[in-house]
Design a protein around this motif. Structure first.
Motif, PDB file in Angstrom:
ATOM      1  N   THR A   1       0.707  -1.201  -0.134  1.00 48.83           N
ATOM      2  CA  THR A   1       0.114   0.062  -0.099  1.00 48.83           C
ATOM      3  C   THR A   1       0.850   1.237  -0.017  1.00 48.83           C
ATOM      4  OG1 THR A   1      -1.497  -1.380   1.136  1.00 48.83           O
ATOM      5  CG2 THR A   1      -2.168   1.175   1.197  1.00 48.83           C
ATOM      6  N   SER A   2       2.101   1.257   0.954  1.00 48.49           N
ATOM      7  CA  SER A   2       2.867   2.424   0.708  1.00 48.49           C
ATOM      8  C   SER A   2       3.231   2.768  -0.322  1.00 48.49           C
ATOM      9  CB  SER A   2       3.877   2.240   1.953  1.00 48.49           C
ATOM     10  OG  SER A   2       4.634   1.119   1.608  1.00 48.49           O
ATOM     11  N   GLU A   3       3.879   1.710  -1.165  1.00 49.27           N
ATOM     12  CA  GLU A   3       4.340   1.963  -2.529  1.00 49.27           C
ATOM     13  C   GLU A   3       3.254   2.623  -3.447  1.00 49.27           C
ATOM     14  OE1 GLU A   3       6.635  -0.861  -5.555  1.00 49.27           O
ATOM     15  OE2 GLU A   3       7.062  -1.178  -3.510  1.00 49.27           O
TER      16      GLU A   3
ATOM     17  N   SER B   1      10.596  -1.133 -19.990  1.00 50.34           N
ATOM     18  CA  SER B   1      10.229   0.270 -19.945  1.00 50.34           C
ATOM     19  C   SER B   1       9.310   0.645 -18.641  1.00 50.34           C
ATOM     20  CB  SER B   1       9.429   0.477 -21.258  1.00 50.34           C
ATOM     21  OG  SER B   1       8.335   1.190 -21.226  1.00 50.34           O
ATOM     22  N   ILE B   2       8.514  -0.267 -18.292  1.00 51.08           N
ATOM     23  CA  ILE B   2       7.615  -0.245 -17.111  1.00 51.08           C
ATOM     24  C   ILE B   2       8.358  -0.204 -15.805  1.00 51.08           C
ATOM     25  CG2 ILE B   2       6.013  -1.103 -15.824  1.00 51.08           C
ATOM     26  CD1 ILE B   2       4.957  -0.016 -18.602  1.00 51.08           C
ATOM     27  N   PHE B   3       9.520  -0.782 -15.923  1.00 51.77           N
ATOM     28  CA  PHE B   3      10.549  -0.770 -14.779  1.00 51.77           C
ATOM     29  C   PHE B   3      11.121   0.563 -14.559  1.00 51.77           C
ATOM     30  CE2 PHE B   3      14.193  -1.683 -12.095  1.00 51.77           C
ATOM     31  CZ  PHE B   3      13.730  -2.060 -10.859  1.00 51.77           C
ATOM     32  N   GLU B   4      11.691   1.040 -15.571  1.00 45.86           N
ATOM     33  CA  GLU B   4      12.410   2.286 -15.899  1.00 45.86           C
ATOM     34  C   GLU B   4      11.131   3.401 -15.406  1.00 45.86           C
ATOM     35  OE1 GLU B   4      14.020   3.856 -19.559  1.00 45.86           O
ATOM     36  OE2 GLU B   4      15.374   1.794 -19.399  1.00 45.86           O
ATOM     37  N   LYS B   5      10.071   3.319 -15.858  1.00 45.23           N
ATOM     38  CA  LYS B   5       9.161   4.659 -15.594  1.00 45.23           C
ATOM     39  C   LYS B   5       8.595   4.455 -14.131  1.00 45.23           C
ATOM     40  CE  LYS B   5       5.089   6.909 -17.798  1.00 45.23           C
ATOM     41  NZ  LYS B   5       5.592   8.033 -17.919  1.00 45.23           N
ATOM     42  N   PHE B   6       7.998   3.222 -13.972  1.00 43.34           N
ATOM     43  CA  PHE B   6       7.231   3.195 -12.409  1.00 43.34           C
ATOM     44  C   PHE B   6       8.114   2.243 -11.527  1.00 43.34           C
ATOM     45  CE2 PHE B   6       4.310   3.283 -16.116  1.00 43.34           C
ATOM     46  CZ  PHE B   6       3.485   4.329 -15.368  1.00 43.34           C
ATOM     47  N   GLY B   7       9.319   1.838 -11.674  1.00 42.57           N
ATOM     48  CA  GLY B   7       9.996   0.810 -10.797  1.00 42.57           C
ATOM     49  C   GLY B   7       9.229  -0.393 -10.241  1.00 42.57           C
ATOM     50  N   ILE B   8       8.278  -0.640 -11.269  1.00 37.21           N
ATOM     51  CA  ILE B   8       7.442  -2.016 -11.153  1.00 37.21           C
ATOM     52  C   ILE B   8       8.030  -3.018 -12.062  1.00 37.21           C
ATOM     53  CG2 ILE B   8       4.996  -2.866 -11.359  1.00 37.21           C
ATOM     54  CD1 ILE B   8       4.164  -0.128 -10.442  1.00 37.21           C
TER      55      ILE B   8
ATOM     56  N   LEU C   1       0.975   9.722  -5.949  1.00 40.40           N
ATOM     57  CA  LEU C   1       1.341  11.330  -5.613  1.00 40.40           C
ATOM     58  C   LEU C   1       1.692  11.786  -6.953  1.00 40.40           C
ATOM     59  CD1 LEU C   1       3.316  11.227  -2.290  1.00 40.40           C
ATOM     60  CD2 LEU C   1       0.904  12.048  -2.942  1.00 40.40           C
ATOM     61  N   HIS C   2       2.321  10.785  -7.770  1.00 34.81           N
ATOM     62  CA  HIS C   2       2.957  11.046  -9.209  1.00 34.81           C
ATOM     63  C   HIS C   2       2.012  11.142 -10.394  1.00 34.81           C
ATOM     64  CE1 HIS C   2       7.201  11.990  -8.279  1.00 34.81           C
ATOM     65  NE2 HIS C   2       7.122  10.889  -7.398  1.00 34.81           N
ATOM     66  N   TYR C   3       1.043   9.851  -9.908  1.00 33.29           N
ATOM     67  CA  TYR C   3       0.192   9.580 -11.041  1.00 33.29           C
ATOM     68  C   TYR C   3      -1.501   9.501 -10.444  1.00 33.29           C
ATOM     69  CZ  TYR C   3       4.548   8.152 -13.323  1.00 33.29           C
ATOM     70  OH  TYR C   3       5.623   8.185 -13.900  1.00 33.29           O
ATOM     71  N   PRO C   4      -1.995  10.586 -10.147  1.00 24.64           N
ATOM     72  CA  PRO C   4      -3.268  10.450  -9.461  1.00 24.64           C
ATOM     73  C   PRO C   4      -4.220   9.565 -10.152  1.00 24.64           C
ATOM     74  CG  PRO C   4      -2.618  12.480  -9.697  1.00 24.64           C
ATOM     75  CD  PRO C   4      -1.643  11.884 -10.627  1.00 24.64           C
ATOM     76  N   GLN C   5      -4.224   9.562 -11.466  1.00 21.13           N
ATOM     77  CA  GLN C   5      -5.222   8.323 -12.138  1.00 21.13           C
ATOM     78  C   GLN C   5      -4.936   6.982 -12.156  1.00 21.13           C
ATOM     79  OE1 GLN C   5      -7.570  10.151 -13.312  1.00 21.13           O
ATOM     80  NE2 GLN C   5      -6.435  12.261 -13.173  1.00 21.13           N
TER      81      GLN C   5
ATOM     82  N   GLY D   1      -2.264  -6.229  -0.836  1.00 20.73           N
ATOM     83  CA  GLY D   1      -1.695  -5.096  -1.072  1.00 20.73           C
ATOM     84  C   GLY D   1      -2.668  -4.422  -1.871  1.00 20.73           C
ATOM     85  N   ILE D   2      -1.925  -3.824  -2.970  1.00 19.41           N
ATOM     86  CA  ILE D   2      -2.923  -2.993  -4.001  1.00 19.41           C
ATOM     87  C   ILE D   2      -2.657  -3.468  -5.166  1.00 19.41           C
ATOM     88  CG2 ILE D   2      -3.602  -0.840  -5.000  1.00 19.41           C
ATOM     89  CD1 ILE D   2      -4.047  -0.606  -2.092  1.00 19.41           C
ATOM     90  N   LYS D   3      -3.593  -4.076  -6.069  1.00 15.93           N
ATOM     91  CA  LYS D   3      -3.386  -4.618  -7.375  1.00 15.93           C
ATOM     92  C   LYS D   3      -3.331  -3.414  -8.369  1.00 15.93           C
ATOM     93  CE  LYS D   3      -5.330  -8.846  -8.525  1.00 15.93           C
ATOM     94  NZ  LYS D   3      -6.276  -9.453  -9.028  1.00 15.93           N
ATOM     95  N   VAL D   4      -2.493  -3.428  -9.179  1.00 16.10           N
ATOM     96  CA  VAL D   4      -2.377  -2.355 -10.198  1.00 16.10           C
ATOM     97  C   VAL D   4      -2.602  -2.766 -11.434  1.00 16.10           C
ATOM     98  CG1 VAL D   4      -0.971  -0.604 -11.197  1.00 16.10           C
ATOM     99  CG2 VAL D   4      -0.587  -0.925  -8.890  1.00 16.10           C
ATOM    100  N   ALA D   5      -3.418  -1.851 -12.310  1.00 16.05           N
ATOM    101  CA  ALA D   5      -3.778  -2.591 -13.842  1.00 16.05           C
ATOM    102  C   ALA D   5      -2.514  -2.365 -14.562  1.00 16.05           C
ATOM    103  CB  ALA D   5      -4.977  -1.567 -14.220  1.00 16.05           C
TER     104      ALA D   5
END
Ligand code: FAD
Ligand code: EPU
Length: 337
Positions: free
Chosen positions: A247-249, A321-328, A255-259, A268-272
């Motif tokens: 959740t903290s991550e 690219s996803i790792f670079e942009k979002f660290g995921i 904060l950077h991507y409110p949408q 935790g939180i599942k991200v699309a």
């Protein structure tokens, strides 16, 4: 048993990639499964089990024996006051089974309408869609051990189901051939309409009192509006799993991507992942004969003539690219071969 040599698997997987099986056989009974496994053992062939080929990416020819499961049959095992117990052959087409349940007024799988593939593969990754997972209707399954040829029954707790996970992808990987799956289905429906656009579509069609059939039709309509039909455009559905973040991550990212879409789960939180891929600019991008679907960025497609290596290369570029942009880190859902 008919064992063919050098068989193209293009028509047997939904990506439509033209790699060959060194040896190939179709089995229609448990005895034929055992016979095929013994034949492979005798000849020191590796074994690969194939259902509908809708969750595999062939990156090379398969050395050894491909056993395609076509064990059919739907048997009502027990009828109780509020539920039925039904055993289904591993080779039944999943969506045909869903339609059979709807016709009989057996509830539980209507949200899983139109998922490609076979019943036998459904526990492999605990298939899920529109707020329902296989584990909710799963009773047990029967599987043959690939080298001991014994038949084993797995209850729900033995399968260790998780999000797109089961024991068959982990501790028991490549050890069993699932020959039948038994389901428990309700006689009185308990509808799951809260996910996605189901309610909206029902309203558009003027449905006030949902039925198994109208819910199934709504799910099919939503799916057809964004997922490519593999008969027209090669694909394997979602290429990656949706990542779950602490959740903290997630809050930091928000904060950077409110949408950013996120759904709370026990872990935790599942991200699309589709959203992440779209934000990174990949949606609709094409490289040669492969690309990212224009309506759903989580789906990689083969426009015809693309290779498994090209799809794999594209998937690695997306992961980086996803790792670079979002660290995921994105984990593939599709099984690479
Ligand atoms: P295959 O692709 O043939 O095999 C998948 C894996 O299971 C392989 O490792 C194979 O060796 C193994 N396997 C198959 N059968 C057996 C068996 N009997 N015993 C042991 N091992 C076996 N999935 C979802 O969860 N939800 C969705 O909404 C969804 N939508 C999709 C939409 C599209 C357009 C496509 C193409 C795919 C979608 N998928 C979805 C993925 C796929 O449909 C499922 O994973 C399906 O269960 C795969 O079934 P299959 O018979 O095609 O398996
Ligand atoms: N999204 C985007 N851009 C895209 C795609 C999605 O922004 O290009 C956003 C959507 O706007 C939405 C969210 O991502 O807010 C979720 O999208 P969607 O409802 O299409 O579902 P998904 O998370 O991409 C998952 C499953 C599907 C399943 C659907 C419906 C995974 C990996 N995928 O997709 O399963 O059918 O939900 O329940 O969990 C599969 O496993 O192969 C598969 C197709």
């Amino acid at each position: 048993m008919n064992i063919q040599e050098n068989v193209s698997l293009k028509a047997y997987t939904t990506f439509g990639i033209d790699h060959k099986a060194e040896f190939f056989t179709i089995v229609q009974s448990v005895d034929e499964v055992v016979e095929a496994l013994k034949k492979a053992e005798e000849n020191h062939w590796k074994v690969f089990i194939l259902g509908g080929g809708s969750n595999v990416l062939l990156t090379k020819d398969i050395q050894g024996l491909v056993i395609k499961l076509e064990i059919k049959g739907i048997t009502l095992i027990k009828e109780e006051e509020d539920q039925v117990i039904v055993e289904v052959g591993a080779g039944e087409v999943w969506h045909d089974f869903v339609c059979f349940c709807i016709k009989n007024n057996w509830a539980g799988v209507e949200n899983l309408s139109l998922i490609p593939g076979t019943v036998g593969a459904s526990p492999m990754q605990n298939i899920g869609a529109y707020g329902v997972e296989l584990k909710e209707v799963f009773h047990s399954l029967t599987a043959i051990h690939r080298t001991e040829y014994s038949s084993t029954r797995f209850e729900a707790e033995d399968c260790k189901f998780g999000y797109r996970e089961s024991v068959f992808k982990n501790e028991c990987k490549d050890q069993y051939v699932i020959t039948s799956v038994t389901f428990k289905l309700r006689k009185t429906p308990h509808y799951h309409l809260e996910y996605g656009a189901i309610q909206e579509v029902l309203q558009q069609h003027g449905v006030v009192q949902p039925t198994l059939e109208t819910v199934s039709k709504a799910v099919i309509e939503i799916r057809e509006s964004k997922l490519p039909n593999p008969k027209i455009l090669g694909n394997a559905g979602s290429f990656f799993k949706n990542p779950t973040l602490p959740t903290s991550e997630f809050e930091k990212l928000k904060l950077h991507y409110p949408q950013i879409p996120g759904y709370p789960t026990e872990e935790g939180i599942k991200v699309a992942a589709g959203w992440l891929i779209e934000q990174a600019g990949w949606k609709g991008r094409r490289t040669g004969q492969v690309g990212v679907h224009e309506k759903q960025a989580l789906v990689l497609v083969n426009y015809g003539g693309g290779t498994g290596a090209e799809i794999k290369q594209l998937s690695v570029a997306i992961q980086n690219s996803i790792f670079e942009k979002f660290g995921i880190s994105l984990t593939p859902e599709v099984n690479f071969i």
